[in-house]
Design a protein around this motif. Sequence first.
Motif, short mmCIF file in Angstrom:
data_model
loop_
_atom_site.label_atom_id
_atom_site.label_comp_id
_atom_site.label_asym_id
_atom_site.label_seq_id
_atom_site.Cartn_x
_atom_site.Cartn_y
_atom_site.Cartn_z
N LYS A 150 0.88 -1.21 0.03
CA LYS A 150 -0.08 -0.20 -0.28
C LYS A 150 0.56 1.60 -0.22
N GLY A 151 -0.08 2.09 -0.22
CA GLY A 151 0.84 3.60 -0.55
C GLY A 151 0.51 5.23 0.35
N THR A 152 1.11 5.50 1.37
CA THR A 152 0.42 6.55 1.62
C THR A 152 1.09 8.15 1.59
N LEU A 153 -0.09 9.66 0.40
CA LEU A 153 0.39 10.36 0.11
C LEU A 153 1.07 11.12 1.69
N GLN A 154 2.36 11.58 2.03
CA GLN A 154 2.89 12.51 3.16
C GLN A 154 2.78 13.87 2.50
N ASP A 155 2.72 14.36 3.30
CA ASP A 155 2.24 16.14 3.25
C ASP A 155 3.51 17.12 2.76
N ASP A 156 4.90 15.87 2.60
CA ASP A 156 6.42 16.88 2.15
C ASP A 156 6.30 16.34 1.02
N GLY A 157 5.23 15.45 0.43
CA GLY A 157 5.16 15.52 -0.96
C GLY A 157 6.27 14.33 -1.79
N THR A 158 5.74 13.33 -1.04
CA THR A 158 6.72 11.96 -0.87
C THR A 158 5.30 10.74 -0.12
N ASN A 213 19.34 -13.17 3.52
CA ASN A 213 20.16 -13.75 3.17
C ASN A 213 20.00 -15.71 4.35
N ASP A 214 18.62 -15.72 4.97
CA ASP A 214 18.56 -16.74 5.10
C ASP A 214 16.54 -16.63 4.97
N THR A 215 17.00 -18.27 5.77
CA THR A 215 15.30 -18.84 5.02
C THR A 215 14.21 -17.70 6.13
N VAL A 216 13.34 -17.26 5.33
CA VAL A 216 12.51 -16.66 5.96
C VAL A 216 10.34 -17.34 6.47
N SER A 217 10.42 -17.23 7.67
CA SER A 217 9.42 -18.64 7.69
C SER A 217 8.49 -17.57 8.47
N ASN A 218 8.47 -15.55 8.76
CA ASN A 218 8.04 -15.14 9.29
C ASN A 218 6.97 -13.87 8.50
N LEU A 219 6.45 -13.11 9.03
CA LEU A 219 5.95 -11.65 8.17
C LEU A 219 6.66 -10.97 8.13
N VAL A 220 7.05 -10.07 7.70
CA VAL A 220 8.41 -9.38 7.27
C VAL A 220 7.62 -7.78 6.44
N THR A 221 8.06 -6.45 6.89
CA THR A 221 7.91 -5.26 6.48
C THR A 221 8.71 -5.03 5.47
N ILE A 222 8.32 -4.54 4.80
CA ILE A 222 9.20 -3.20 3.67
C ILE A 222 9.14 -2.22 3.52
N ASP A 223 9.54 -1.09 4.65
CA ASP A 223 9.22 0.84 3.90
C ASP A 223 10.18 1.59 3.53
N TYR A 224 10.02 2.27 2.95
CA TYR A 224 10.36 3.21 2.12
C TYR A 224 9.90 4.65 1.01
N ASP A 225 10.07 5.30 0.89
CA ASP A 225 9.77 6.63 0.68
C ASP A 225 10.50 6.89 -1.17
N THR A 226 9.24 7.34 -1.93
CA THR A 226 9.40 7.94 -3.24
C THR A 226 8.65 9.77 -3.02
N LYS A 227 9.88 10.01 -4.06
CA LYS A 227 9.20 11.39 -4.19
C LYS A 227 9.01 11.10 -5.04
N ILE A 259 0.07 15.92 -6.85
CA ILE A 259 -0.48 15.35 -5.88
C ILE A 259 -2.68 15.42 -5.17
N ASP A 260 -2.51 16.89 -5.76
CA ASP A 260 -3.89 17.45 -5.09
C ASP A 260 -4.79 17.29 -6.67
N SER A 261 -4.25 16.66 -8.07
CA SER A 261 -5.28 16.72 -8.72
C SER A 261 -6.14 14.97 -8.86
N GLY A 262 -5.91 14.47 -7.75
CA GLY A 262 -6.32 12.99 -7.37
C GLY A 262 -5.92 11.92 -8.30
#
Length: 449
Positions: free
Chosen positions: A173-181, A253-267, A274-277
Amino acid sequence: MKKNSQVRQLLIGIVSLVMLLVVSVLPVKAATNHNGADFTTSAKVTNGPDFKHADTIDIQYKLDFGSTPIHNGDTITLDLPANLKAKTPGDTFDVLDTDGTVIGKAVVSDGKVVMTMNAALEGKTNDKLTVNLATKYRGEDSGEKDVIFNLKGNQTSTSVINLVINDANLSKKGTLQDDGTIKWTILVNRQEITMKNLEITDTIGDYQEMIHGVTVSNAYWVDTTNYKREKPAMTAADYKITYTDQGFTLKFNDTVSNLVTIDYDTKVTDTSLIDSGYKFRNKAIMTWGGGTSGSKHSEEANGKVSSSNGNGAVGGGDNNEGNGNENNNGGDTDGVETSEEEEDDTTGTIDVDGGTEAAAEEAAREDKAGESVANQAEKKPVKKAKAKKAQVKAAKVAGVTATEHPSKTVAKANKKLPQTDDHINGIAVLSGSVVLVVLGSAVIIRRHF
């Protein structure tokens, strides 16, 4: 001469006082709080019929006020069906006429929307209104559900939806932020199965620029739709990331067996969008397996985010100028309704308390699992889940459609909300203040007379 001038001043003061007293006792029409159900001619779910619990359920109301006039300051309240909740509580939007004129302002709360109308509809008749709202299902149960709307005349209409379990291993999912990211969140291994050679490739869409730096965290489910990130976050020793002009590739690097989140930003590179829909899009592909374990598995998730929250209203009435027959057909348009198929633009879940557990919560969770905090600190950042999350498969109901039909009359009346006398009280207080000023002036005049 001076005496005549003083007499005139006194007369003017007396006349002003009398006029003020007359105005202050005249009745002032209070704003009316309309119960929208009393004027709703139809209501329904406009998409579906199959929904995951985090999917957006679009609903639409059509209102016809007939001979009831809508005045400046009047409010119109629409209650959501009991098993739906607003997608974005606190959202505000303009109520528009068909020519784009703002005729009111709307505020969305968890279970209703309140529209406060302005003077644009004064003098018009046969006012109509079409309201589109974005909602979500209120609950965790699955299967076929009735969504019941209240209509005028104590009638109801019912749309049938089907809630299905989200069995995806990947979502975002994505979330628009006030700083234009835009903050993007990828949920990896939602079903908590064992994944070897796990790799995530993320590709950002148009008008976005990748901001280097990701946060990768182990996470756990609070319930079927809520999760929290564990702390601290993983380190560069747990994964390898390679950035590209269009995104990144991340290998664990290792086997994953649980839930993992990856968070990052784009500009956002074109801030006018941004406000155009405009819908900013993103795509992630997850692969795992391969090598000696067999062929690779792959899963894809698409996300989008927009400044529009999916709420809107369009209305109008008959213009009574001239022969009174001109009609702008304000209630016949669906406004913001769109036929575009909604993508899976959410993680299917909700971050709790910002998504990161507190120290006390961490200790309680570990104690409940029979682990001490000290033992937990010695574990690898990517660890195998103690118990695999139960796989729940919902039987999908075939041929279910979102329909609308009148049901039996409900044996309860939809009462109008009581009128408010705030305007009257406000006028009374203001008038009282002016009276005192004028009376004071009259006394001064009399003393000098």
